[in-house]
Design a protein around this motif. Sequence first.
Motif, PDB file in Angstrom:
ATOM      1  N   TYR A  25       0.826  -1.211   0.000  1.00 14.89           N
ATOM      2  CA  TYR A  25       0.000   0.000   0.000  1.00 14.89           C
ATOM      3  C   TYR A  25       0.862   1.263   0.000  1.00 14.89           C
ATOM      4  O   TYR A  25       0.506   2.278  -0.606  1.00 14.89           O
ATOM      5  N   ALA A  26       2.002   1.205   0.676  1.00 19.69           N
ATOM      6  CA  ALA A  26       2.860   2.387   0.800  1.00 19.69           C
ATOM      7  C   ALA A  26       3.418   2.833  -0.551  1.00 19.69           C
ATOM      8  O   ALA A  26       3.697   4.023  -0.752  1.00 19.69           O
ATOM      9  N   LYS A  27       3.565   1.899  -1.465  1.00 15.25           N
ATOM     10  CA  LYS A  27       4.112   2.242  -2.779  1.00 15.25           C
ATOM     11  C   LYS A  27       3.210   3.210  -3.537  1.00 15.25           C
ATOM     12  O   LYS A  27       3.666   3.912  -4.441  1.00 15.25           O
ATOM     13  N   GLU A  28       1.929   3.255  -3.168  1.00 12.71           N
ATOM     14  CA  GLU A  28       0.981   4.153  -3.834  1.00 12.71           C
ATOM     15  C   GLU A  28       0.629   5.366  -2.974  1.00 12.71           C
ATOM     16  O   GLU A  28      -0.278   6.132  -3.319  1.00 12.71           O
ATOM     17  N   GLY A  29       1.353   5.518  -1.840  1.00  9.75           N
ATOM     18  CA  GLY A  29       1.070   6.633  -0.941  1.00  9.75           C
ATOM     19  C   GLY A  29       2.189   7.655  -0.899  1.00  9.75           C
ATOM     20  O   GLY A  29       3.240   7.485  -1.515  1.00  9.75           O
ATOM     21  N   ASP A  30       1.956   8.723  -0.140  1.00 13.76           N
ATOM     22  CA  ASP A  30       2.921   9.814   0.013  1.00 13.76           C
ATOM     23  C   ASP A  30       3.595   9.692   1.382  1.00 13.76           C
ATOM     24  O   ASP A  30       2.947   9.880   2.415  1.00 13.76           O
ATOM     25  N   PRO A  31       4.887   9.383   1.414  1.00 10.96           N
ATOM     26  CA  PRO A  31       5.577   9.207   2.699  1.00 10.96           C
ATOM     27  C   PRO A  31       5.713  10.496   3.511  1.00 10.96           C
ATOM     28  O   PRO A  31       6.048  10.457   4.693  1.00 10.96           O
ATOM     29  N   LYS A  32       5.435  11.632   2.866  1.00  9.50           N
ATOM     30  CA  LYS A  32       5.528  12.918   3.567  1.00  9.50           C
ATOM     31  C   LYS A  32       4.157  13.481   3.923  1.00  9.50           C
ATOM     32  O   LYS A  32       4.040  14.600   4.425  1.00  9.50           O
ATOM     33  N   ALA A  33       3.120  12.699   3.680  1.00  8.27           N
ATOM     34  CA  ALA A  33       1.757  13.200   3.897  1.00  8.27           C
ATOM     35  C   ALA A  33       1.480  13.503   5.360  1.00  8.27           C
ATOM     36  O   ALA A  33       0.805  14.485   5.699  1.00  8.27           O
ATOM     37  N   ILE A  34       1.994  12.654   6.260  1.00  9.85           N
ATOM     38  CA  ILE A  34       1.731  12.810   7.693  1.00  9.85           C
ATOM     39  C   ILE A  34       3.055  12.741   8.443  1.00  9.85           C
ATOM     40  O   ILE A  34       3.852  11.819   8.227  1.00  9.85           O
ATOM     41  N   ALA A  35       3.281  13.698   9.325  1.00 11.21           N
ATOM     42  CA  ALA A  35       4.546  13.753  10.076  1.00 11.21           C
ATOM     43  C   ALA A  35       4.443  12.920  11.345  1.00 11.21           C
ATOM     44  O   ALA A  35       4.164  13.441  12.434  1.00 11.21           O
ATOM     45  N   PHE A  36       4.664  11.623  11.219  1.00  7.71           N
ATOM     46  CA  PHE A  36       4.647  10.752  12.391  1.00  7.71           C
ATOM     47  C   PHE A  36       5.986  10.837  13.129  1.00  7.71           C
ATOM     48  O   PHE A  36       7.019  11.119  12.511  1.00  7.71           O
ATOM     49  N   PRO A  37       5.985  10.593  14.444  1.00  8.88           N
ATOM     50  CA  PRO A  37       7.209  10.773  15.252  1.00  8.88           C
ATOM     51  C   PRO A  37       8.294   9.730  14.956  1.00  8.88           C
ATOM     52  O   PRO A  37       8.002   8.618  14.527  1.00  8.88           O
ATOM     53  N   ARG A  38       9.541  10.159  15.194  1.00  7.54           N
ATOM     54  CA  ARG A  38      10.706   9.275  15.090  1.00  7.54           C
ATOM     55  C   ARG A  38      11.206   9.011  16.506  1.00  7.54           C
ATOM     56  O   ARG A  38      11.769   9.895  17.145  1.00  7.54           O
ATOM     57  N   GLY A  39      11.011   7.792  16.993  1.00  9.63           N
ATOM     58  CA  GLY A  39      11.346   7.479  18.376  1.00  9.63           C
ATOM     59  C   GLY A  39      12.841   7.431  18.666  1.00  9.63           C
ATOM     60  O   GLY A  39      13.636   6.996  17.833  1.00  9.63           O
ATOM     61  N   LEU A  40      13.213   7.895  19.853  1.00 10.71           N
ATOM     62  CA  LEU A  40      14.596   7.868  20.356  1.00 10.71           C
ATOM     63  C   LEU A  40      15.608   8.497  19.399  1.00 10.71           C
ATOM     64  O   LEU A  40      16.689   7.954  19.160  1.00 10.71           O
ATOM     65  N   THR A  41      15.247   9.641  18.846  1.00 10.05           N
ATOM     66  CA  THR A  41      16.178  10.323  17.941  1.00 10.05           C
ATOM     67  C   THR A  41      16.603  11.685  18.485  1.00 10.05           C
ATOM     68  O   THR A  41      17.225  12.470  17.763  1.00 10.05           O
ATOM     69  N   GLY A  42      16.290  11.964  19.748  1.00 10.12           N
ATOM     70  CA  GLY A  42      16.712  13.218  20.361  1.00 10.12           C
ATOM     71  C   GLY A  42      18.178  13.168  20.750  1.00 10.12           C
ATOM     72  O   GLY A  42      18.784  12.097  20.828  1.00 10.12           O
ATOM     73  N   PRO A  43      18.775  14.339  21.019  1.00 12.67           N
ATOM     74  CA  PRO A  43      20.211  14.404  21.335  1.00 12.67           C
ATOM     75  C   PRO A  43      20.592  13.646  22.607  1.00 12.67           C
ATOM     76  O   PRO A  43      21.737  13.213  22.743  1.00 12.67           O
ATOM     77  N   ARG A  44      19.664  13.471  23.525  1.00 12.73           N
ATOM     78  CA  ARG A  44      19.991  12.767  24.766  1.00 12.73           C
ATOM     79  C   ARG A  44      19.522  11.312  24.776  1.00 12.73           C
ATOM     80  O   ARG A  44      19.702  10.608  25.766  1.00 12.73           O
ATOM     81  N   ASP A  45      18.912  10.880  23.686  1.00 13.33           N
ATOM     82  CA  ASP A  45      18.423   9.505  23.608  1.00 13.33           C
ATOM     83  C   ASP A  45      19.562   8.538  23.296  1.00 13.33           C
ATOM     84  O   ASP A  45      20.585   8.939  22.716  1.00 13.33           O
ATOM     85  N   PRO A  46      19.411   7.264  23.673  1.00 17.88           N
ATOM     86  CA  PRO A  46      20.437   6.259  23.347  1.00 17.88           C
ATOM     87  C   PRO A  46      20.688   6.213  21.845  1.00 17.88           C
ATOM     88  O   PRO A  46      19.743   6.151  21.049  1.00 17.88           O
ATOM     89  N   ALA A  47      21.948   6.253  21.465  1.00 13.92           N
ATOM     90  CA  ALA A  47      22.307   6.405  20.057  1.00 13.92           C
ATOM     91  C   ALA A  47      21.851   5.243  19.186  1.00 13.92           C
ATOM     92  O   ALA A  47      21.475   5.437  18.024  1.00 13.92           O
ATOM     93  N   TYR A  48      21.869   4.014  19.735  1.00 16.35           N
ATOM     94  CA  TYR A  48      21.619   2.849  18.894  1.00 16.35           C
ATOM     95  C   TYR A  48      20.362   2.063  19.263  1.00 16.35           C
ATOM     96  O   TYR A  48      20.056   1.053  18.625  1.00 16.35           O
ATOM     97  N   ASP A  49      19.640   2.497  20.290  1.00 16.58           N
ATOM     98  CA  ASP A  49      18.428   1.784  20.679  1.00 16.58           C
ATOM     99  C   ASP A  49      17.227   2.263  19.866  1.00 16.58           C
ATOM    100  O   ASP A  49      17.223   3.370  19.313  1.00 16.58           O
ATOM    101  N   PHE A  50      16.199   1.408  19.834  1.00 13.97           N
ATOM    102  CA  PHE A  50      14.993   1.708  19.060  1.00 13.97           C
ATOM    103  C   PHE A  50      13.758   1.689  19.953  1.00 13.97           C
ATOM    104  O   PHE A  50      13.712   0.999  20.970  1.00 13.97           O
ATOM    105  N   SER A  51      12.749   2.455  19.548  1.00  8.23           N
ATOM    106  CA  SER A  51      11.447   2.435  20.212  1.00  8.23           C
ATOM    107  C   SER A  51      10.375   2.706  19.166  1.00  8.23           C
ATOM    108  O   SER A  51      10.405   3.738  18.486  1.00  8.23           O
ATOM    109  N   PHE A  52       9.438   1.768  19.043  1.00  4.08           N
ATOM    110  CA  PHE A  52       8.363   1.936  18.070  1.00  4.08           C
ATOM    111  C   PHE A  52       6.984   1.970  18.716  1.00  4.08           C
ATOM    112  O   PHE A  52       5.978   2.088  18.029  1.00  4.08           O
TER     113      PHE A  52
END
Length: 367
Positions: free
Chosen positions: A190-217
Amino acid sequence: MADEPLVLGIETSCDETGVGIVRGTTLLADAIASSVDEHARFGGVVPEVASRAHLEAMVPTIERALKEAGVSARDLDGIAVTAGPGLAGALLVGVSAAKAYAYALGKPLYGVNHLASHICVDQLEHGALPEPTMALLVSGGHSSLLLSTDITSDVRPMGATIDDAAGEAFDKIARVLNLGFPGGPVIDRYAKEGDPKAIAFPRGLTGPRDPAYDFSFSGLKTAVARWIEARRAAGEDVPVRDVAASFQEAVVDVLTRKAVRACKDQGVDHLMIGGGVAANSRLRVLAQERCEAAGIRLRVPRPKLCTDNGAMVAALGAEMVARNRAASDWDLSADSSLPVTDPHVPGHAHPHTHDHVHEVSKENLYS
């Protein structure tokens, strides 16, 4: 090539009964029996259903792999099996089967790590792994950054998910969008037919004080679900394709950004991506773009080798044999939380411990 180890691998960590056969780094057979359709109506994998499906599929899948490879079970140099991590009951079926075949054939048994196997499978496609290699493993149960300096003995965790794995998030959003299970392939479509910039969803653990290599979804998953619920509550149509594209972009943006950063920080010039989510087309494209910009060589196996399969277990088993790693003992047990720092579960027995069964087994136990 005939001198390279011929190994059969069994994978039953989740809902795929995978049996692979490799000779060295050459794939000879990759047989899979999936129980995914049996889980679809529940919206996720049911451990008891998976275990019973493995029981039914095990022997036919092994026989199919041997036939596909054109080899006899007696020709094998070893039997490798996923000892963990994974669903305890499912793992037990695979470990029990591997023990039975190894004992009956008088062959060494190798209990190996599921995550290390996902890294090693790339050898079947692109040749020997460079040492060191950075690996990004993303699936329904794992989102990990791992540094491998020796795939048989030294795999170091650099980062991992602190809550939901990427694959879990795909499944959840697919359910909210009423797209079915599993979520990864359908959202990709479905994503191939959509606009990836249509909605600004958050990017987890990407702040300057967040763990550099850990993930959160988890936060992303909740944000997307709430956005969809708000649209429905207002009586508005949900733009499924734009939601799928924007959600997918948020996931792969974080995954690739952190993986490339880890490579740069650790001075590693090879990145390998594996696990079921590595089949995602957008992840592959963005990873390639960012790796090229950073001067990093990207290695991603073909999609069929990214999802759970027996070939990856056989690949790691063959590497164990080639490097003379100790075989596992007969009391090998399944470990649902086996740490990635243990690429395999070595035994402590004498190297010739298997000889005592061989003379009996080759005549009586396996025909």
